[in-house]
Design an enzyme around this catalytic site. Structure first.
Site, PDB file in Angstrom:
ATOM      1  N   GLU A  39      81.414  97.705  79.029  1.00  0.00           N
ATOM      2  CA  GLU A  39      82.261  97.294  80.137  1.00  0.00           C
ATOM      3  C   GLU A  39      82.624  95.821  79.992  1.00  0.00           C
ATOM      4  O   GLU A  39      81.846  95.019  79.480  1.00  0.00           O
ATOM      5  CB  GLU A  39      81.542  97.539  81.470  1.00  0.00           C
ATOM      6  CG  GLU A  39      81.372  99.023  81.732  1.00  0.00           C
ATOM      7  CD  GLU A  39      80.604  99.358  82.995  1.00  0.00           C
ATOM      8  OE1 GLU A  39      80.903 100.412  83.582  1.00  0.00           O
ATOM      9  OE2 GLU A  39      79.714  98.597  83.405  1.00  0.00           O
ATOM     10  N   CYS A  65      77.630  90.924  88.796  1.00  0.00           N
ATOM     11  CA  CYS A  65      76.566  90.528  87.862  1.00  0.00           C
ATOM     12  C   CYS A  65      75.414  91.512  87.887  1.00  0.00           C
ATOM     13  O   CYS A  65      74.919  91.879  88.937  1.00  0.00           O
ATOM     14  CB  CYS A  65      75.991  89.174  88.255  1.00  0.00           C
ATOM     15  SG  CYS A  65      77.189  87.878  88.249  1.00  0.00           S
ATOM     16  N   CYS A 105      65.320  92.241  82.002  1.00  0.00           N
ATOM     17  CA  CYS A 105      65.077  91.489  83.238  1.00  0.00           C
ATOM     18  C   CYS A 105      64.918  92.489  84.392  1.00  0.00           C
ATOM     19  O   CYS A 105      65.624  93.490  84.464  1.00  0.00           O
ATOM     20  CB  CYS A 105      66.224  90.512  83.504  1.00  0.00           C
ATOM     21  SG  CYS A 105      66.330  89.243  82.204  1.00  0.00           S
ATOM     22  N   SER A 127      70.026  81.480  82.441  1.00  0.00           N
ATOM     23  CA  SER A 127      69.544  82.355  83.511  1.00  0.00           C
ATOM     24  C   SER A 127      68.077  82.048  83.746  1.00  0.00           C
ATOM     25  O   SER A 127      67.216  82.499  83.002  1.00  0.00           O
ATOM     26  CB  SER A 127      69.739  83.816  83.100  1.00  0.00           C
ATOM     27  OG  SER A 127      71.116  84.118  83.070  1.00  0.00           O
TER      28      SER A 127
END
Ligand code: SAH
Length: 355
Positions: A103, A346, A127, A227
Site C-alpha cells: 500500500e 499510520c 512494534c 520512531s
C-alpha cells in the site's frame, strides 16, 4: 501466479530498467555497444516522462526499442484499487511483479502534497501497536518498486510536474532494506528524473543503528524521523523490540552525532498509548532524552485497530503531554490522523490478501 524464484531455474527474469540508477543505465548502454547517452534517455523516459513501455520512447531508434522490449522490463507496480477518504487522503493498493501487494498513500494539503510509500512487503520490526508489524516481513522491495510507487502516485494524482513530499513511512523499515532504499532515493532525486529535492524526502526509522550510521555518511541526505515511542529501555523493549538490540542510549548518541543541514532538526515520532507511555513522567523523561539534540517531536495518538492491545488516549491527555514538552522549550506537534476511515493512517497499512 508463478513467482520469480520459481521461474529463476528456467530462465533469468528480464532486466528491470526502472531499478537502475542513471549511471548504471549509461553503463548498461555502453555494455550493449550503444553510446552512453542512450542510457540517459531511457532513464529520462522512465523517471521524468513516466513512460512504462519501451515502444513509447520515441527518441530511441526503432530497433533499439524493439530490442529493449524483447529483453528488458520496466517493472511498475500495478494499481489494483484506490480508496479515497473523506479528508481526501487516498490509499493505493499496488501489485508487484510476483503478485505480492503493498500500500502507498497520497496525503493532500498538509500543507504540502505528500506521498507515503513502502519499502518492504510487511515488516520485521514487530512494534507492538503497528498492524504492518503483525504481517511479519514477506520480502524487501527493490529500488524499482520503491521509486515506482512514486511514479504511479505522481501519475494518478497529476502531480508529476509539481512539488511534492515523499515520506518513507508506509509499510516496512527503510533501514532494514538499506541498499534498495538508498538506490531508490538516488533515482528519485536525480535531476534527469523526477528530481525530488532531498529536503522534500523524509526517512522514518525505528532506529536500526548500523543503518543510521551508514546514512550519516550518505551524499544524499533525506530528513530523518526516529520512531521513539518510549523513554525507558524497559518500555521500549516491549513497544519497539529492536530496542533489545540497540538501546535507547546508543540510539540517542547516534542521533546527537547525526549530521544535519543548516537549521535542520531530527523529528522524533512518539505514538501515544493510553495509560502506557503518555504520563507526565514520560513527557519529562522525553525532554531529558532530547537534551543536546536539534529535535522536534511529533506525537501520534494511537490509531486503534483490531488485534492491537492498546487504546488511544483522550485529547486531554494528548494535550497535557504536549504542553509539558512545549513548556520546556521542545517544539511539538500532534499528527492529525489522516485517512483513518479507509485504514490509511499510520500503522494501519496491512494487506490481508497476500498470497
Ligand atoms: N518502520 C519505520 C517506518 C514506519 S513509519 C518506522 O518505524 O519509523 C510509520 C509511523 O507510524 C511510525 O512512527 C510508527 O511507529 C507509527 N505507527 C505505527 N503504528 C501506529 C498506530 N497504530 N498508530 C499511530 N502510529 C503508528
Amino acid at each position: 501466479m508463478v513467482s520469480a524464484v520459481e521461474q529463476g531455474s528456467v530462465a533469468l527474469p528480464p532486466l528491470d530498467f526502472s531499478a537502475l540508477e542513471r549511471p548504471e543505465l549509461e553503463q548498461a548502454a555502453i555494455g550493449l555497444g550503444l553510446p552512453g547517452f542512450r542510457g540517459r534517455q531511457i532513464f529520462q523516459w522512465i523517471h521524468h516522462q513516466g513512460v512504462s513501455d519501451f515502444s513509447a520512447m520515441t527518441s530511441l531508434p526503432q530497433e533499439l526499442r524493439a530490442a529493449l522490449a524483447a529483453h528488458g522490463a520496466i517493472a511498475e507496480p500495478t494499481l489494483m484499487a484506490k480508496q479515497v477518504s473523506s479528508d481526501g487522503t487516498t490509499k493505493f493498493l499496488l501489485q508487484l511483479g510476483d503478485g505480492r501487494q503493498i500500500e502507498a498513500v497520497y496525503i493532500p494539503d498538509t500543507p504540502a502534497q505528500t506521498f507515503c510509500i513502502s519499502t518492504q512487503v510487511g515488516c520485521a520490526m514487530a512494534c507492538g501497536f503497528c498492524l504492518t508489524g503483525k504481517m511479519g516481513l514477506l520480502r524487501n522491495l527493490t529500488a524499482g518498486e520503491i521509486s515506482g510507487q512514486v511514479r504511479v502516485l505522481a501519475k494518478e494524482t497529476g502531480l508529476a510536474a509539481s512539488a511534492f513530499n515523499i515520506v518513507l513511512m508506509g509499510m516496512g523499515e527503510p533501514l532494514h532494506n538499506y541498499d534498495a532504499t538508498m538506490k531508490a532515493l538516488r533515482i528519485l532525486t536525480d535531476d534527469q528524473g523526477l528530481a525530488v529535492p532531498p529536503r522534500r524526502i523524509t526517512l522514518s526509522t525505528v532506529g536500526v543503528l548500523p543503518g543510521l550510521q551508514r546514512l550519516a555518511e550518505e551524499p544524499i541526505m533525506p530528513n530523518l524521523a526516529i520512531s521513539l515511542h518510549a523513554t525507558t529501555d524497559e518500555q521500549r523493549d516491549v513497544l519497539a523490540p529492536i530496542n533489545r538490540k540497540y538501546k535507547l542510549r546508543e540510539l540517542m548518541d547516534v542521533c546527537r552525532a547525526f549530521p544535519l543541514r543548516r537549521r535542520g532538526r531530527i523529528t522524533f515520532e512518539y505514538v501515544l498509548l493510553d495509560q502506557v507511555n503518555d504520563t507526565p513522567d514520560d513527557a519529562r523523561r522525553l525532554v531529558r532524552l532530547l537534551e543536546g539534540i536539534q529535535a522536534k517531536v511529533n506525537l501520534l495518538p494511537l490509531n486503534e485497530a483490531a488485534g492491537i492491545p492498546y487504546r488511544r488516549p483522550s485529547d486531554e491527555r494528548v494535550n497535557a503531554f504536549a504542553a509539558i514538552l512545549a513548556e520546556r522549550g521542545v517544539t511539538v506537534s500532534v499528527r492529525k490522523s489522516r485517512g483513518r476511515d479507509i485504514r490509511a493512517a499510520c500503522g494501519q497499512l496491512l494487506v490481508e490478501t497476500v498470497k
